[in-house]
Each structure stands twice: as structure tokens, then as C-alpha cells.
Enzyme design. Structure first.
Site, PDB file in Angstrom:
ATOM      1  N   CYS A   1      52.033  78.049  91.894  1.00  0.00           N
ATOM      2  CA  CYS A   1      51.675  77.545  93.228  1.00  0.00           C
ATOM      3  C   CYS A   1      51.768  76.030  93.213  1.00  0.00           C
ATOM      4  CB  CYS A   1      50.273  77.975  93.651  1.00  0.00           C
ATOM      5  SG  CYS A   1      49.759  77.187  95.196  1.00  0.00           S
TER       6      CYS A   1
ATOM      7  N   HIS B   1      42.740  78.891  95.484  1.00  0.00           N
ATOM      8  CA  HIS B   1      44.017  79.396  95.991  1.00  0.00           C
ATOM      9  C   HIS B   1      43.755  80.461  97.035  1.00  0.00           C
ATOM     10  CE1 HIS B   1      48.284  80.189  96.233  1.00  0.00           C
ATOM     11  NE2 HIS B   1      47.920  81.445  96.420  1.00  0.00           N
TER      12      HIS B   1
ATOM     13  N   GLY C   1      56.314  79.001 110.673  1.00  0.00           N
ATOM     14  CA  GLY C   1      56.677  77.789 109.954  1.00  0.00           C
ATOM     15  C   GLY C   1      55.965  77.570 108.639  1.00  0.00           C
TER      16      GLY C   1
ATOM     17  N   CYS D   1      48.434  74.268  94.185  1.00  0.00           N
ATOM     18  CA  CYS D   1      47.457  74.333  93.090  1.00  0.00           C
ATOM     19  C   CYS D   1      47.794  73.282  92.037  1.00  0.00           C
ATOM     20  CB  CYS D   1      47.460  75.715  92.444  1.00  0.00           C
ATOM     21  SG  CYS D   1      46.580  77.003  93.348  1.00  0.00           S
TER      22      CYS D   1
ATOM     23  N   HIS E   1      47.773  70.479 108.252  1.00  0.00           N
ATOM     24  CA  HIS E   1      48.504  69.229 108.472  1.00  0.00           C
ATOM     25  C   HIS E   1      47.623  68.328 109.345  1.00  0.00           C
ATOM     26  CE1 HIS E   1      52.689  70.819 107.476  1.00  0.00           C
ATOM     27  NE2 HIS E   1      52.052  71.957 107.686  1.00  0.00           N
TER      28      HIS E   1
ATOM     29  N   HIS F   1      47.012  75.191 104.142  1.00  0.00           N
ATOM     30  CA  HIS F   1      46.941  73.735 104.269  1.00  0.00           C
ATOM     31  C   HIS F   1      46.861  73.362 105.733  1.00  0.00           C
ATOM     32  CE1 HIS F   1      51.107  75.132 103.940  1.00  0.00           C
ATOM     33  NE2 HIS F   1      51.421  74.204 104.831  1.00  0.00           N
TER      34      HIS F   1
ATOM     35  N   ASP G   1      52.005  64.310 102.927  1.00  0.00           N
ATOM     36  CA  ASP G   1      53.148  65.225 102.999  1.00  0.00           C
ATOM     37  C   ASP G   1      54.391  64.519 102.469  1.00  0.00           C
ATOM     38  OD1 ASP G   1      53.783  67.977 104.895  1.00  0.00           O
ATOM     39  OD2 ASP G   1      55.493  66.735 104.299  1.00  0.00           O
TER      40      ASP G   1
ATOM     41  N   ASN H   1      49.920  76.286 110.025  1.00  0.00           N
ATOM     42  CA  ASN H   1      50.943  77.300 110.241  1.00  0.00           C
ATOM     43  C   ASN H   1      50.562  78.550 109.439  1.00  0.00           C
ATOM     44  OD1 ASN H   1      52.572  75.593 111.850  1.00  0.00           O
ATOM     45  ND2 ASN H   1      53.451  74.654 110.017  1.00  0.00           N
TER      46      ASN H   1
HETATM   47  P1  DGP Z   1      54.288  74.378 106.029  1.00  0.00           P
HETATM   48  O1  DGP Z   1      55.721  74.394 106.456  1.00  0.00           O
HETATM   49  O2  DGP Z   1      53.301  74.404 107.182  1.00  0.00           O
HETATM   50  O3  DGP Z   1      53.993  75.426 104.984  1.00  0.00           O
HETATM   51  O4  DGP Z   1      54.074  72.959 105.361  1.00  0.00           O
HETATM   52  C1  DGP Z   1      54.429  72.693 104.040  1.00  0.00           C
HETATM   53  C2  DGP Z   1      54.496  71.203 103.895  1.00  0.00           C
HETATM   54  O5  DGP Z   1      54.486  70.900 102.514  1.00  0.00           O
HETATM   55  C3  DGP Z   1      55.766  70.571 104.463  1.00  0.00           C
HETATM   56  O6  DGP Z   1      55.425  69.717 105.568  1.00  0.00           O
HETATM   57  C4  DGP Z   1      56.335  69.761 103.324  1.00  0.00           C
HETATM   58  C5  DGP Z   1      55.231  69.728 102.312  1.00  0.00           C
HETATM   59  N1  DGP Z   1      55.666  69.752 100.927  1.00  0.00           N
HETATM   60  C6  DGP Z   1      56.545  70.627 100.362  1.00  0.00           C
HETATM   61  N2  DGP Z   1      56.700  70.344  99.064  1.00  0.00           N
HETATM   62  C7  DGP Z   1      55.879  69.288  98.794  1.00  0.00           C
HETATM   63  C8  DGP Z   1      55.592  68.541  97.614  1.00  0.00           C
HETATM   64  O7  DGP Z   1      56.110  68.783  96.516  1.00  0.00           O
HETATM   65  N3  DGP Z   1      54.697  67.512  97.728  1.00  0.00           N
HETATM   66  C9  DGP Z   1      54.114  67.199  98.919  1.00  0.00           C
HETATM   67  N4  DGP Z   1      53.265  66.174  98.935  1.00  0.00           N
HETATM   68  N5  DGP Z   1      54.353  67.895 100.048  1.00  0.00           N
HETATM   69  C10 DGP Z   1      55.224  68.917  99.979  1.00  0.00           C
END
Ligand code: DGP
Length: 112
Positions: A5, A47, A91, A8, A100, A98, A31, A85
């Protein structure tokens, strides 16, 4: 912590993340692909797959909401959007719940 994960691993410090705030139960980090000047993800350390599962863990849900509020305070945001989401069709791409926290620019409604 769940093997494989991504979130995690970020919460555990095994993968780098730009941490904005953390406490015993929740972690907030920027993000990797921001859509606004502030785009922070808030997760429970536990988790939990999605909002539906989070609702079964009241302490973690409360910690996530309090961390969202703290991120807004740290970032100086009076107005901001919080999005969870749920499911790939909505999405969700990372299946560790999480929130946003998006702000720092004008936000229109409805979202895309
Ligand atoms: P969602 O699509 O709602 O599951 O959002 C996932 C978010 O996670 C997306 O906006 C991009 C972010 N994300 C993906 N990989 C990584 C990463 O390795 N590090 C960080 N900080 N964010 C990430």
C-alpha cells in the site's frame, strides 16, 4: 500497515512524502500531482480502503476530519474543498482512504 500500500508506506516514512501535519492517528502530505496551490491528502494511519470502511472506525474518522481542519489552518485557508473519491468509477485510484484538501484558488461547482 498493509504490504504494497503506497499510502501506508508514506505514513511509515518508507516512501518520501512532503508531510504537512501528522499525529497519532492521521497523516497529511502534499499530493504528487497538485490541482491547486494547496492540494494535501489526509489519511488515517490505519489501512482502511474507503469512506465506507472508515465509517466503522470512529476514532480514525474523527482524526481525519481534525487533520483536514489543521491543514486548512496551517495553509491559511478560509475556503477550501474536501473530496473523498469512493470507488474507481468516482476516481479513486489509491485504495487507502484519503481526503483531498484543495484550496488557494477559486473553485467552481459542480466539479467535473
Ligand atoms: P484518488 O484518485 O482520489 O485515489 O487520489 C489519489 C491521489 O494520490 C492523486 O491525486 C495522486 C496522488 N498520488 C499518487 N501517487 C502518489 C505518491 O506517490 N505520492 C503522493 N504524495 N501522492 C500520490
Amino acid at each position: 500497515m498493509l504490504n504494497d500500500c503506497l499510502f501506508c508506506a508514506i505514513a511509515a516514512g518508507e516512501i518520501p512524502g512532503t508531510i504537512v501535519h501528522q499525529d497519532e492517528l492521521a497523516v497529511a502530505f502534499r499530493d504528487i500531482d497538485p490541482v491547486a496551490p494547496t492540494h494535501v491528502l489526509v489519511i488515517p494511519r490505519r489501512h482502511v480502503r474507503d469512506l465506507g470502511e472508515l465509517a466503522d472506525h470512529a476514532d480514525d474518522a474523527q482524526a481525519v476530519l481534525a487533520a483536514v481542519r489543521e491543514v486548512a489552518r496551517i495553509e491559511g485557508l478560509a475556503d477550501y474543498r474536501t473530496v473523498l473519491n469512493t470507488g474507481a468509477g468516482a476516481g479513486q485510484s489509491v485504495f487507502h482512504v484519503h481526503a483531498h484538501v484543495i484550496g488557494g484558488r477559486g473553485l467552481s461547482w459542480p466539479p467535473g
